[in-house]
Design a protein around this motif. Structure first.
Motif, PDB file in Angstrom:
ATOM      1  N   SER A  27       8.587  23.384  17.937  1.00 52.46           N
ATOM      2  CA  SER A  27       7.132  23.564  17.960  1.00 52.46           C
ATOM      3  C   SER A  27       6.391  22.097  19.166  1.00 52.46           C
ATOM      4  O   SER A  27       6.904  21.159  19.053  1.00 52.46           O
ATOM      5  N   GLU A  28       5.435  22.692  19.496  1.00 52.67           N
ATOM      6  CA  GLU A  28       4.805  21.738  20.474  1.00 52.67           C
ATOM      7  C   GLU A  28       4.030  20.594  19.463  1.00 52.67           C
ATOM      8  O   GLU A  28       4.189  19.210  20.072  1.00 52.67           O
ATOM      9  N   GLN A  29       3.730  20.570  18.402  1.00 53.64           N
ATOM     10  CA  GLN A  29       3.352  19.563  17.637  1.00 53.64           C
ATOM     11  C   GLN A  29       4.522  18.445  17.254  1.00 53.64           C
ATOM     12  O   GLN A  29       4.011  17.263  17.366  1.00 53.64           O
ATOM     13  N   LEU A  84       4.666  14.621  18.597  1.00 49.53           N
ATOM     14  CA  LEU A  84       4.725  13.574  17.499  1.00 49.53           C
ATOM     15  C   LEU A  84       6.007  12.645  18.011  1.00 49.53           C
ATOM     16  O   LEU A  84       5.805  11.437  18.040  1.00 49.53           O
TER      17      LEU A  84
END
Length: 150
Positions: free
Chosen positions: A2-4, A8
């Motif tokens: 995921s892009e999150q 991070l």
């Protein structure tokens, strides 16, 4: 992924890079800054006295290595130690820098300081990090040569 999670991970990498650069800067700073005088545990004597009649110490005598033992160097207002021909104490030792250290008279006391040598100068087995007062009987080590102040 995921892009999150990727964002991070990018932040974590950036934080690690900043920590690395801060550590490098700290290491450089500790090597460049001038050392602070640390109080030594022993009391400081005002003058170095010689063996004869309480006058100032007058010479350095080589103690080690045995092939140079007994060689004497008279002390004056200033004395340089190193491999260079211009030094008052010239030592043929690969562990000695060209201009290794100097001994000088200030206010009736002899002091020794390291002149940025690679292998350091030692007074009574303690590394010289700034000008240090020498007293009669003190042993000065430069490379593999040990000299005594008499």
């Amino acid at each position: 992924m995921s892009e999150q999670l990727l964002a991070l991970l990018k932040l974590c990498l950036l934080a690690l890079l900043y920590l690395f650069f801060l550590r490098v800067l700290w290491a450089v700073w500790t090597q460049v800054r001038t050392p602070r005088k640390k109080p030594s545990g022993r009391p400081r004597r005002p003058a170095v006295t010689g063996a004869r009649g309480g006058g100032p110490a007058s010479r350095l005598v080589v103690v080690e290595p045995t092939e140079l033992a007994g060689r004497e160097f008279p002390l004056g207002d200033e004395l340089t130690v190193g491999r260079a021909a211009g030094c008052q104490v010239t030592l043929d030792d690969t562990y000695v820098s060209q201009l290794h250290s100097r001994i000088f008279l200030r206010e009736g006391s002899y002091l020794v300081e390291d002149l940025g040598s690679t292998n350091g100068t030692y007074l009574n087995r303690r590394r010289v990090s700034g000008p240090m007062v020498m007293q009669q009987g003190d042993k000065l080590q430069v490379g593999s040569t040990v000299m005594e102040l008499t």
